[in-house]
Design a protein around this motif. Structure first.
Motif, PDB file in Angstrom:
ATOM      1  N   ASP A 183      -3.460   5.186   7.580  1.00  0.00           N
ATOM      2  CA  ASP A 183      -3.686   5.488   8.995  1.00  0.00           C
ATOM      3  C   ASP A 183      -4.167   4.298   9.815  1.00  0.00           C
ATOM      4  N   ASP A 184      -4.623   3.222   9.155  1.00  0.00           N
ATOM      5  CA  ASP A 184      -5.135   2.089   9.916  1.00  0.00           C
ATOM      6  C   ASP A 184      -4.024   1.241  10.519  1.00  0.00           C
ATOM      7  N   ASN A 185      -2.772   1.581  10.230  1.00  0.00           N
ATOM      8  CA  ASN A 185      -1.607   0.849  10.749  1.00  0.00           C
ATOM      9  C   ASN A 185      -1.545  -0.601  10.288  1.00  0.00           C
ATOM     10  N   ARG A 186      -2.335  -0.929   9.275  1.00  0.00           N
ATOM     11  CA  ARG A 186      -2.336  -2.295   8.751  1.00  0.00           C
ATOM     12  C   ARG A 186      -2.141  -2.349   7.229  1.00  0.00           C
ATOM     13  N   THR A 187      -2.244  -1.184   6.580  1.00  0.00           N
ATOM     14  CA  THR A 187      -2.189  -1.164   5.121  1.00  0.00           C
ATOM     15  C   THR A 187      -0.978  -0.373   4.642  1.00  0.00           C
ATOM     16  N   LEU A 188      -0.262  -0.963   3.704  1.00  0.00           N
ATOM     17  CA  LEU A 188       0.918  -0.348   3.114  1.00  0.00           C
ATOM     18  C   LEU A 188       0.709  -0.132   1.621  1.00  0.00           C
ATOM     19  N   LEU A 189       1.159   0.996   1.122  1.00  0.00           N
ATOM     20  CA  LEU A 189       1.262   1.199  -0.314  1.00  0.00           C
ATOM     21  C   LEU A 189       2.712   0.958  -0.727  1.00  0.00           C
ATOM     22  N   TYR A 190       2.888   0.250  -1.840  1.00  0.00           N
ATOM     23  CA  TYR A 190       4.226   0.024  -2.361  1.00  0.00           C
ATOM     24  C   TYR A 190       4.166   0.027  -3.881  1.00  0.00           C
ATOM     25  N   VAL A 191       5.326   0.171  -4.507  1.00  0.00           N
ATOM     26  CA  VAL A 191       5.429   0.210  -5.967  1.00  0.00           C
ATOM     27  C   VAL A 191       6.015  -1.100  -6.460  1.00  0.00           C
ATOM     28  N   GLU A 192       5.267  -1.786  -7.314  1.00  0.00           N
ATOM     29  CA  GLU A 192       5.749  -3.010  -7.953  1.00  0.00           C
ATOM     30  C   GLU A 192       6.541  -2.621  -9.204  1.00  0.00           C
ATOM     31  N   LYS A 193       7.728  -3.182  -9.346  1.00  0.00           N
ATOM     32  CA  LYS A 193       8.572  -2.866 -10.494  1.00  0.00           C
ATOM     33  C   LYS A 193       8.275  -3.787 -11.669  1.00  0.00           C
ATOM     34  N   ASP A 194       8.425  -3.240 -12.868  1.00  0.00           N
ATOM     35  CA  ASP A 194       8.407  -4.089 -14.055  1.00  0.00           C
ATOM     36  C   ASP A 194       9.663  -4.951 -14.017  1.00  0.00           C
ATOM     37  N   PRO A 195       9.541  -6.271 -14.122  1.00  0.00           N
ATOM     38  CA  PRO A 195      10.718  -7.129 -13.979  1.00  0.00           C
ATOM     39  C   PRO A 195      11.736  -6.970 -15.102  1.00  0.00           C
ATOM     40  N   VAL A 196      11.323  -6.396 -16.228  1.00  0.00           N
ATOM     41  CA  VAL A 196      12.248  -6.211 -17.357  1.00  0.00           C
ATOM     42  C   VAL A 196      12.855  -4.809 -17.344  1.00  0.00           C
ATOM     43  N   THR A 197      12.015  -3.777 -17.349  1.00  0.00           N
ATOM     44  CA  THR A 197      12.529  -2.408 -17.405  1.00  0.00           C
ATOM     45  C   THR A 197      12.971  -1.894 -16.038  1.00  0.00           C
ATOM     46  N   LEU A 198      12.524  -2.545 -14.962  1.00  0.00           N
ATOM     47  CA  LEU A 198      12.802  -2.158 -13.583  1.00  0.00           C
ATOM     48  C   LEU A 198      12.210  -0.801 -13.214  1.00  0.00           C
TER      49      LEU A 198
END
Length: 689
Positions: A183-198
Motif C-alpha cells: 500500500d505504500d506505493n513504493r514496495t513490490l513483492l516478486y518471486v525470484e526463480k531458481d536459475p537451474v530448476t526455474l
C-alpha cells in the motif's frame, strides 16, 4: 551417434544421441546440427510452400488487425489491450472513468487512451518478446511489469512512472511473471526463480530506488513446490502461494503492514490443495479436504486453519468439479465442470444458486475479468467450436445478459455453416470418453473425410472446446476436427485426472487410440486419413501412439514434445523436474522407473513403419528442453522402415510457446496445416513421398 550411458539406481540405459544436449546453447556443432534440421525441413516442405503461404494469408485475413479487448474498470480507470494494424504485440491502454463516460465498451479504437505499455516498442530489435504480468500501484501512478526477451520465462521486472512516462532505474532479473504492490506505493513483492530448476524459490521485497540485494520475505524449502504472489481482490492482503502438483500452502499479510509479517493460512499437508481469496472478515477457500471434486468454504481469518470453523458455501458434489471462483460483495460466481463441460454457477450470499445458459451441444464458459468487489455485474466468456469468443455481462439486479463483444471473424464466416457435436466414445476398460467434434455442413460422414484429432491428457488440464479462426481452414477443406477429452485432464472431475497420472498413465494413451477407433467405426473419417496433434505433454501422447499404434495415423504433429521422460525425471538439474514427481512418478524408485520406462516414447522406438511426423521445438524452451525432440527425431529416423517424412523444426529464437508475435505464430499454424492437408491430398512432400 556417440556412446553415452544414463545411469540410475534402477538400471543403465544407452543414449547415443545424448551429445545433442548443450545447456549453454552455444556449441557450434549442436547449433549447426539444429540449423541443418531446419534446412532439411524447409527443403522437404518446399513443394508444399505455396499451400502454406495460401493458408497463412487466409488465416491472417480473418483477423481484425486493429482490434481491442473489452475495457475493464479498476480503481477509477478503464483498462484495455489494443492491437494496431500490421503490428505483432499488444498495447496496454487505460482511460479515466469520467473521460470514458462510464461506458463499459466502445466498439472502436480509442486514440485518446493513455498508452501504458506498447509491446511493439518494447520488442523493437528483439527476436523474441513476451509481456509477463503488469500491475498498477494503488495510487495509480506507477506500473510494474515483467518481460521475457529470450523465451525461457525468466522475466525482467521494470517500473514505469505513468505521470512522466519514464522508466525508473529499478531493474530486477530472473523473476516470475507475477508481482504485487504494497500500500505504500513504493514496495513490490516478486518471486525470484531458481536459475537451474526455474521454479519460484524466494519471495523478495523491493523498495523503489534501493540498491543491493532485496530482503527475503519467504524462502521455499521444498523443491517440489513453486511460488507466486498476488494481492487479494479486497486489496486488504498480500498473498504468497506455495504449490506443488498435489499440495498447497498460502500465507497472508496486510497490504499496509510495513513489517510484512506473513502468517500461514492452512499448513501444508500431503494431497491437500487449496486456493483462497478474502472478503470482509473471512477467507473464501476452494479446498479438496474431504471433497474429491473440491468445495468452497468460508473461514474466519484468524482461525482459517481450524477446520471445525469451516462453513460450506458450495458443498462437494461427486458429479461436479469446482474449477475456480470469483467473489463479489453481494454474490459468488463459480466455474464448475459437469459431464465434461464447463459451466458458471451464480449465487447471492445466502440464496439458492442458478446456472448461466449455454447455446451449443459442446462449449465452454469462463469467468472474465472482474477486478471490482462492489458490482452486481458479472463478466464472463462464452465460446464453442462454432461460436467465436464472446464477452457477456450478466446483471444480477434484473437478470439481463448484455453482449459486450464477440471476437470478429473477417470474410465470409457464418456459424450456421458448421456443425458441432458432443459424443461419448467407449474405452477398452469400459469408461466413456467425451469427444467434442466440429465439421462444415455437407462434409460427408461416410468414412471418406480426413480427421484432425487433438489431445493432451495431463496435469489435470482440461481441453476446452473453444473457437479457432485458423481451424476454419481445415474445416473448409473437408476435415472433421475432434477433441478427445481423455483421462489425465479433469473434464470428468478429479477422478479423471487421478486415472490418468502416475501408475495409471497408460489410460491417457489408450483413451486417445480408442477415440480414434470409434470415430473411424462411426464413419466420421477415412481409416487412412487420420491425423493427430498434441503439444508438450500432448507431444508425449503423440510419441506413445507413434510407437504402439502407428498404423492408425497417417501423420502426427508433435509440438515441443516431452518424449525422453525417464532421463529428464532422473535429472534434478533440468528445470521443473522436482515439481513433477507427483505427475509422472520418481524414477529413482524401482516401480515408478519400470512404469515410466514402459511408455517413454524415446525408449520404446522400434524397427517398424512410423507415420509421417512434423515435430517442433524451441531452443530456449524452459518446459521441455530442445534436445528431447531433437534426439527423438534422430532415433526415429534410425529405426523407421516406412520412409515417410520425419521433420523437425527448431525455433532458434523462442521457447515453449513458439514464436512471439500475433502473426508470426500464424506462420507456424500454417506450416502445420499445410503439412497435414498436403498428406491428405496425396501431395508430394520432399523426396520421401
Amino acid at each position: 551417434m556417440r556412446a553415452h550411458r544414463v545411469a540410475s539406481p534402477n538400471g543403465v540405459r544407452d543414449d547415443v544421441y545424448y551429445w545433442l544436449r548443450d545447456d549453454t546453447r552455444s556449441d557450434p556443432e549442436v547449433l549447426g546440427y539444429l540449423q541443418a534440421e531446419n534446412e532439411y525441413t524447409d527443403a522437404m516442405l518446399a513443394p508444399v510452400q505455396p499451400l502454406i503461404d495460401e493458408l497463412y494469408n487466409e488465416i491472417v485475413a480473418r483477423l481484425k488487425q486493429d482490434d481491442a479487448t473489452v475495457p475493464v474498470r479498476y480503481r477509477g480507470y478503464w483498462y484495455s489491450i489494443r492491437y494496431a494494424t500490421g503490428q505483432e504485440y499488444p498495447i496496454v491502454v487505460r482511460r479515466a472513468d469520467a473521460a470514458h463516460g462510464g461506458q463499459a465498451y466502445v466498439d472502436r479504437i480509442e486514440t485518446e487512451d493513455d498508452i501504458l505499455l506498447d509491446g511493439n516498442a518494447l520488442a523493437s530489435g528483439l527476436p523474441f518478446f513476451q509481456l509477463g504480468g503488469y500491475e498498477v500501484s494503488p495510487d495509480n501512478r506507477l506500473l510494474a511489469y515483467t518481460e521475457d526477451t529470450v523465451g525461457r520465462r525468466q522475466y525482467r521486472l521494470r517500473v514505469k512512472d505513468l505521470v512522466t512516462g519514464t522508466l525508473l532505474p529499478d531493474v530486477i532479473e530472473n523473476v516470475d511473471g507475477g508481482i504485487a504492490w504494497a500500500d505504500d506505493n513504493r514496495t513490490l513483492l516478486y518471486v525470484e526463480k531458481d536459475p537451474v530448476t526455474l521454479l519460484g524459490r524466494r519471495v523478495r521485497r523491493h523498495e523503489l530506488g534501493s540498491v543491493g540485494e532485496d530482503p527475503i520475505v519467504y524462502e521455499e524449502p521444498d523443491e517440489s513446490f513453486d511460488l507466486s504472489v498476488e494481492r487479494s481482490k479486497s486489496e486488504r492482503y498480500l498473498l504468497i502461494a506455495s504449490e506443488s502438483t498435489t499440495s498447497s500452502e498460502w500465507r497472508y499479510a496486510r497490504t499496509d503492514d510495513a513489517s510484512f509479517d506473513f502468517k500461514v493460512v492452512v499448513p501444508r499437508e500431503e494431497d491437500h490443495e487449496y486456493q483462497l481469496d478474502h472478503l470482509d472478515d473471512r477467507f473464501l477457500i476452494r479446498t479438496n479436504w474431504g471433497a474429491l471434486n473440491f468445495r468452497i468454504v468460508e473461514a474466519p481469518i484468524a482461525h482459517a486453519a481450524d477446520r471445525s470453523r469451516w462453513r460450506d458455501v458450495v458443498s462437494h458434489d461427486p458429479e461436479v468439479f469446482i474449477q475456480d471462483f470469483e467473489i463479489f460483495r453481494s454474490f459468488i460466481a463459480v466455474s464448475e465442470r459437469s459431464h465434461g463441460l464447463m459451466n458458471i454457477r451464480v449465487q447471492r450470499w445466502g440464496e439458492a444458486p442458478f446456472h448461466l445458459t449455454a447455446d451449443d451441444p459442446t462449449y465452454t464458459m469462463a469467468l472474465g475479468s472482474n477486478p471490482e468487489l462492489d458490482t452486481t455485474r458479472l463478466r464472463y466468456i462464452y465460446t464453442s467450436l462454432t461460436t467465436p469468443g464472446t464477452t457477456y455481462e450478466y446483471d444480477l439486479t434484473n437478470g439481463s445478459r448484455v453482449l459486450l463483444k464477440r471476437d470478429p471473424v473477417l470474410g465470409e464466416f457464418d456459424p450456421a455453416n458448421y456443425v458441432s457435436e458432443f459424443i461419448w466414445a467407449p474405452a477398452r476398460d469400459g469408461e466413456r470418453i467425451p469427444v467434442s467434434i466440429v465439421y462444415r455442413k455437407g462434409t460427408p460422414l461416410n468414412g471418406t473425410a480426413p480427421l484432425y484429432q487433438y489431445g493432451y491428457g495431463s496435469y489435470g488440464l482440461s481441453m476446452e472446446p473453444a473457437f479457432s479462426t485458423s481451424r476454419l481452414s481445415l474445416l473448409d477443406r473437408g476435415f472433421v476436427y475432434a477433441m478427445a477429452h481423455i483421462r489425465g485432464g479433469q473434464e470428468m472431475g478429479r477422478r479423471w485426472y487421478d486415472a490418468g497420472r502416475l501408475e495409471h498413465k497408460w489410460n491417457t494413451f489408450n483413451d486417445f487410440v480408442d477415440v480414434t477407433d470409434h470415430l473411424v467405426a462411426r464413419g466420421y473419417c477415412a481409416r487412412d486419413k487420420v491425423f493427430a496433434a498434441g503439444g508438450s505433454a500432448g507431444g508425449l501422447l503423440m510419441g506413445v501412439i507413434a510407437n504402439v499404434a502407428p498404423d492408425r495415423y497417417a501423420a502426427l504433429v508433435a509440438h515441443v514434445p516431452f518424449v525422453d521422460i525417464v532421463t529428464t525425471m532422473l535429472d534434478t538439474s533440468i528445470p521443473l523436474t522436482t515439481l513433477e514427481y507427483d505427475e509422472w512418478g520418481n524414477p529413482n524408485e524401482a516401480a515408478a522407473y519400470a512404469y515410466m520406462l514402459s511408455y517413454s516414447p524415446y525408449d520404446n522406438i522400434r524397427r517398424q513403419p512410423y507415420p509421417a511426423m512434423l515435430v517442433t521445438t524451441g531452443l530456449w524452451d524452459s518446459q521441455v528442453q530442445y534436445y528431447e525432440p531433437a534426439k527423438w527425431v534422430a532415433k526415429l529416423r534410425q529405426h523407421d522402415t516406412g520412409g515417410r517424412p520425419l521433420l523437425l523444426h527448431v525455433n532458434l529464437e523462442a521457447g515453449h510457446g513458439g514464436k512471439s508475435g500475433r502473426y508470426e505464430h500464424m506462420r507456424e499454424v500454417a506450416r502445420e496445416y499445410g503439412f497435414i492437408i498436403a498428406l491428405a491430398r496425396g501431395m508430394r512432400i520432399g523426396a520421401a513421398s
